[in-house]
Design a protein around this motif. Structure first.
Motif, mmCIF file in Angstrom:
data_model
loop_
_atom_site.group_PDB
_atom_site.id
_atom_site.type_symbol
_atom_site.label_atom_id
_atom_site.label_comp_id
_atom_site.label_asym_id
_atom_site.label_seq_id
_atom_site.Cartn_x
_atom_site.Cartn_y
_atom_site.Cartn_z
ATOM 1 N N TYR A 1 59.408 -12.680 6.649
ATOM 2 C CA TYR A 1 58.672 -13.855 6.201
ATOM 3 C C TYR A 1 58.871 -14.000 4.702
ATOM 4 N N VAL A 2 58.385 -15.099 4.139
ATOM 5 C CA VAL A 2 58.367 -15.306 2.692
ATOM 6 C C VAL A 2 56.918 -15.335 2.241
ATOM 7 N N MET A 3 56.680 -15.141 0.950
ATOM 8 C CA MET A 3 55.311 -15.042 0.447
ATOM 9 C C MET A 3 54.592 -16.383 0.396
ATOM 10 N N TYR A 4 55.357 -17.480 0.299
ATOM 11 C CA TYR A 4 54.736 -18.798 0.333
ATOM 12 C C TYR A 4 55.766 -19.829 0.748
ATOM 13 N N VAL A 5 55.260 -20.953 1.259
ATOM 14 C CA VAL A 5 56.090 -22.095 1.631
ATOM 15 C C VAL A 5 55.371 -23.339 1.129
ATOM 16 N N GLN A 6 56.124 -24.237 0.514
ATOM 17 C CA GLN A 6 55.556 -25.507 0.082
ATOM 18 C C GLN A 6 56.112 -26.615 0.956
ATOM 19 N N THR A 7 55.223 -27.475 1.426
ATOM 20 C CA THR A 7 55.613 -28.694 2.119
ATOM 21 C C THR A 7 54.777 -29.818 1.535
ATOM 22 N N GLY A 8 55.444 -30.796 0.975
ATOM 23 C CA GLY A 8 54.708 -31.839 0.261
ATOM 24 C C GLY A 8 53.943 -31.216 -0.886
ATOM 25 N N ASN A 9 52.651 -31.547 -0.988
ATOM 26 C CA ASN A 9 51.815 -30.989 -2.052
ATOM 27 C C ASN A 9 51.017 -29.771 -1.603
ATOM 28 N N LEU A 10 51.273 -29.294 -0.387
ATOM 29 C CA LEU A 10 50.551 -28.120 0.105
ATOM 30 C C LEU A 10 51.408 -26.865 -0.008
ATOM 31 N N VAL A 11 50.762 -25.794 -0.448
ATOM 32 C CA VAL A 11 51.400 -24.481 -0.518
ATOM 33 C C VAL A 11 50.645 -23.564 0.438
ATOM 34 N N TYR A 12 51.396 -22.955 1.345
ATOM 35 C CA TYR A 12 50.840 -22.006 2.303
ATOM 36 C C TYR A 12 51.217 -20.602 1.845
ATOM 37 N N LEU A 13 50.215 -19.794 1.520
ATOM 38 C CA LEU A 13 50.468 -18.414 1.123
ATOM 39 C C LEU A 13 50.345 -17.516 2.339
ATOM 40 N N SER A 14 51.351 -16.665 2.526
ATOM 41 C CA SER A 14 51.303 -15.689 3.607
ATOM 42 C C SER A 14 50.134 -14.741 3.396
ATOM 43 N N GLY A 15 49.759 -14.068 4.455
ATOM 44 C CA GLY A 15 48.670 -13.106 4.354
ATOM 45 C C GLY A 15 48.970 -12.026 3.335
#
Length: 153
Positions: free
Chosen positions: A24-38
């Motif tokens: 996995y990666v530590m974060y993913v950005q889509t649009g203006n949202l950033v999803y941080l992995s656990g």
């Protein structure tokens, strides 16, 4: 006070994100949202803060561990913002997995350790939706794992 002034006042030094320990990666950005992995709880020396709430970790220790997770997540969020936390518009949601016994019921109090720090650092932009629940185990036996969704400019 700016985010950086608040971090300084709280005597918090952010570090670079940890390297992923799986696929996995530590974060993913889509649009203006950033999803941080656990992010799992780690002690100040960097070792995994292992244990189970309701067995060998107190609620207060769990809250301290969750606070430490929040600090690590802010460091990862800073990396996702190209080093500029002033781009954070809102912390949208935290999801907290608390490694606990079947009869433990204070998951929300453990997670408060992270939520309260996020609120202190980001002010109104740090007010977030949240889920906190118990699980039989998290990776590496850590006592808590938390993920975050943030909106950035």
């Amino acid at each position: 006070m700016s985010v950086y002034e608040k971090l300084k006042a709280l005597d918090i030094t952010l570090t670079a994100p940890a390297a992923p320990v799986a696929a996995y990666v530590m974060y993913v950005q889509t649009g203006n949202l950033v999803y941080l992995s656990g992010h799992i709880a780690k002690k100040p020396d960097g070792s995994v803060w292992a244990g189970q709430l309701g067995k060998n970790i107190s609620t207060e220790e769990g809250a301290q561990a969750a606070r430490g997770v929040a600090i690590a997540m802010i460091g990862t969020l800073q990396a996702a913002c190209n080093g500029d936390l002033t781009r954070v518009k809102r912390i949208v949601k935290l999801t907290s997995l608390v490694n606990s016994t079947a009869d433990y019921t204070d998951h929300h109090l453990v997670t408060n350790g992270a939520s309260e720090l996020i609120g202190e650092v980001f002010g109104d932009a740090g007010k977030h939706a949240r889920a906190a629940f118990g699980v039989a185990q998290v990776p590496l036996g850590a006592c808590v794992e938390i993920e975050m969704i943030a909106e950035i400019a």
